[in-house]
Design a protein around this motif. Structure first.
Motif, short mmCIF file in Angstrom:
data_model
loop_
_atom_site.label_atom_id
_atom_site.label_comp_id
_atom_site.label_asym_id
_atom_site.label_seq_id
_atom_site.Cartn_x
_atom_site.Cartn_y
_atom_site.Cartn_z
N ARG A 34 0.84 -1.21 0.00
CA ARG A 34 0.00 0.00 0.00
C ARG A 34 0.88 1.26 0.00
O ARG A 34 0.59 2.23 -0.70
CB ARG A 34 -0.93 -0.01 1.23
CG ARG A 34 -1.71 1.25 1.47
CD ARG A 34 -2.67 1.56 0.34
NE ARG A 34 -3.22 2.91 0.43
CZ ARG A 34 -2.61 3.99 -0.04
NH1 ARG A 34 -1.44 3.90 -0.63
NH2 ARG A 34 -3.18 5.18 0.07
N ALA A 35 1.96 1.24 0.79
CA ALA A 35 2.83 2.42 0.88
C ALA A 35 3.46 2.76 -0.46
O ALA A 35 3.70 3.92 -0.76
CB ALA A 35 3.91 2.19 1.93
N ASP A 38 1.06 3.88 -5.01
CA ASP A 38 0.81 5.04 -5.85
C ASP A 38 2.09 5.67 -6.41
O ASP A 38 2.06 6.78 -6.92
CB ASP A 38 0.01 6.09 -5.06
CG ASP A 38 -1.34 5.53 -4.64
OD1 ASP A 38 -1.94 4.80 -5.45
OD2 ASP A 38 -1.77 5.81 -3.51
N ARG A 93 5.28 5.34 6.57
CA ARG A 93 5.11 5.82 5.20
C ARG A 93 6.49 5.98 4.59
O ARG A 93 7.49 6.06 5.32
CB ARG A 93 4.31 7.12 5.17
CG ARG A 93 4.95 8.26 5.95
CD ARG A 93 4.08 9.52 5.87
NE ARG A 93 4.75 10.67 6.48
CZ ARG A 93 4.40 11.93 6.28
NH1 ARG A 93 3.36 12.22 5.51
NH2 ARG A 93 5.05 12.93 6.85
N TYR A 95 8.90 7.39 0.91
CA TYR A 95 9.00 7.90 -0.46
C TYR A 95 10.46 8.09 -0.84
O TYR A 95 11.34 8.11 0.01
CB TYR A 95 8.21 9.19 -0.65
CG TYR A 95 8.95 10.47 -0.41
CD1 TYR A 95 9.07 11.00 0.87
CD2 TYR A 95 9.53 11.17 -1.47
CE1 TYR A 95 9.73 12.19 1.09
CE2 TYR A 95 10.20 12.36 -1.26
CZ TYR A 95 10.30 12.87 0.02
OH TYR A 95 10.96 14.04 0.23
N PHE A 235 0.35 0.88 7.07
CA PHE A 235 0.68 2.10 6.35
C PHE A 235 -0.25 3.19 6.82
O PHE A 235 -1.45 2.96 6.98
CB PHE A 235 0.49 1.90 4.84
CG PHE A 235 0.40 3.19 4.08
CD1 PHE A 235 1.56 3.88 3.78
CD2 PHE A 235 -0.82 3.72 3.71
CE1 PHE A 235 1.49 5.10 3.11
CE2 PHE A 235 -0.89 4.92 3.03
CZ PHE A 235 0.27 5.62 2.73
N SER A 236 0.28 4.37 7.05
CA SER A 236 -0.58 5.51 7.37
C SER A 236 0.15 6.79 7.00
O SER A 236 1.34 6.92 7.26
CB SER A 236 -0.91 5.49 8.87
OG SER A 236 -1.52 6.70 9.24
N CYS A 237 -0.55 7.70 6.39
CA CYS A 237 0.05 8.99 6.07
C CYS A 237 -0.72 10.08 6.82
O CYS A 237 -1.92 10.25 6.59
CB CYS A 237 0.03 9.27 4.57
SG CYS A 237 1.01 10.72 4.16
N CYS A 273 2.07 9.87 0.03
CA CYS A 273 0.88 9.08 -0.34
C CYS A 273 0.25 9.54 -1.64
O CYS A 273 -0.68 8.91 -2.14
CB CYS A 273 -0.16 9.12 0.78
SG CYS A 273 -0.99 10.70 0.92
N GLN A 275 -1.58 12.13 -2.19
CA GLN A 275 -2.79 12.94 -2.03
C GLN A 275 -2.56 14.36 -2.57
O GLN A 275 -1.54 14.98 -2.27
CB GLN A 275 -3.15 12.99 -0.53
CG GLN A 275 -4.30 13.90 -0.18
CD GLN A 275 -5.64 13.33 -0.61
OE1 GLN A 275 -5.91 12.15 -0.45
NE2 GLN A 275 -6.48 14.18 -1.16
#
Ligand SMILES: [Zn+2]
Length: 303
Positions: A34-35, A38, A93, A95, A235-237, A273, A275
């Motif tokens: 999930r992390a 995207d 999270r 990146y 996973f959480s942002c 994430c 968003q």
């Protein structure tokens, strides 16, 4: 056995009844997928992020108070930044900043992606919810995430500590072993070396879809392995429009208002994430009016 089997996306502490070692083990399955879902990162970038996420979650599980671990690899290469954040509540999270011009070969290592002029570094920040931030920086010396963090842990911990990471292209398994400090005899050293060798042998094997509750018993076949109850890893942002507003205030009116005057809105995107946030000109103007009012002398409210 599929990925939804119990034991996945979990972290657990264990100890060995007859040897001077304790450990923590984690599996990241759906959470890491999930992390990274995207992001369109090349495979070697995804591998590094998976490994850093596994390591950060293990380190976060050792925090004594609510805090966030920020683990970064920084350099001047095609991927000048890898960044993973993990909280004491075991949410994370991740990146990477991949340059548009990047050409990353399928077998690229962390230093090859990160480092052009041999000045790559690993930065570990502990950011407590309340209190002082702590940061340590070590030079990037090894090819793998595990070796670099292992070197950091060896230098910073009071006791022998070992870290292993392995992944199968989607999921990741991570283990941290720590020697119990009060066990310092020659016999204890031998027992510790034996425990390390057994774990080394397990992590030399390809990733297997078995819950760690099974492979720990298999790894330490002659030991009495005790497992604490597992905790969920997710996973959480925590990005939000309020955080975006605060970030825009820091950038400042001088830079942003001309853009807003021209386009009507400021568009931003959360790097973690994906968003998207859009702040219109009127909102932006009121944010800056508010912050300059707060900054002006004599207008603060008395507390
Ligand atoms: Zn976000």
């Amino acid at each position: 056995m599929d990925r939804t089997t119990a034991g996945f996306d979990q972290l657990a502490r264990f100890w060995l009844n007859d040897s001077p070692a304790r450990g923590v083990v984690a599996r990241l399955d759906e959470s890491i997928m999930r992390a990274l879902r995207d992001h369109d990162y090349p495979a070697p970038v995804r591998t590094v992020l998976r490994e850093m996420a596994g390591a950060a979650v293990l380190l976060a599980s050792n925090l004594k108070q609510p805090a966030t671990i920020v683990l970064q690899a920084q350099g001047d290469g095609d991927v000048p930044l890898f960044c993973v954040e993990a909280t004491q509540a075991l949410s994370f999270r991740a990146y990477a900043n991949v340059r548009e011009s990047a050409r990353i070969s399928a077998d690229a290592t962390l230093p090859q992606m990160l480092d052009r002029n041999n000045n790559g570094r690993v930065v570990l920040t502990i950011d407590p919810d309340v209190g002082q931030m702590y940061q340590s920086i070590v030079a990037l010396e090894y090819a793998s995430v595990a070796e670099n963090l292992q070197s950091y842990l060896t230098n910073s911990q009071q006791t022998d500590t070992r870290l292993w990471l392995r992944e199968d292209g989607e999921a990741l398994e991570a283990c941290l072993l720590e020697r119990l400090p009060e066990h310092a005899s020659v016999e204890d050293s031998r027992a510790w070396d034996n425990v390390v060798a057994l774990m080394e042998a397990t992590f030399a094997q390809p990733f297997m879809p078995f819950p760690y509750s099974e492979w720990l018993n298999f790894t330490f076949a002659s030991e009495d392995v005790r497992l604490h109850p597992a905790q969920a890893v997710s996973f959480s942002c925590p990005c939000s429009i309020d955080r975006v507003h605060n970030a825009l205030k820091l950038v400042g009116a001088e830079e942003l208002m001309p853009i807003a005057d021209e386009t009507g809105t400021i568009e931003t995107r959360c790097e973690f994430c994906g968003q998207r946030y859009s702040v219109d000109r009127a909102t932006l103007a009121s944010l800056f009016a508010e912050s300059s009012a707060n900054a002006a002398p004599g207008t603060r409210t008395l507390q």
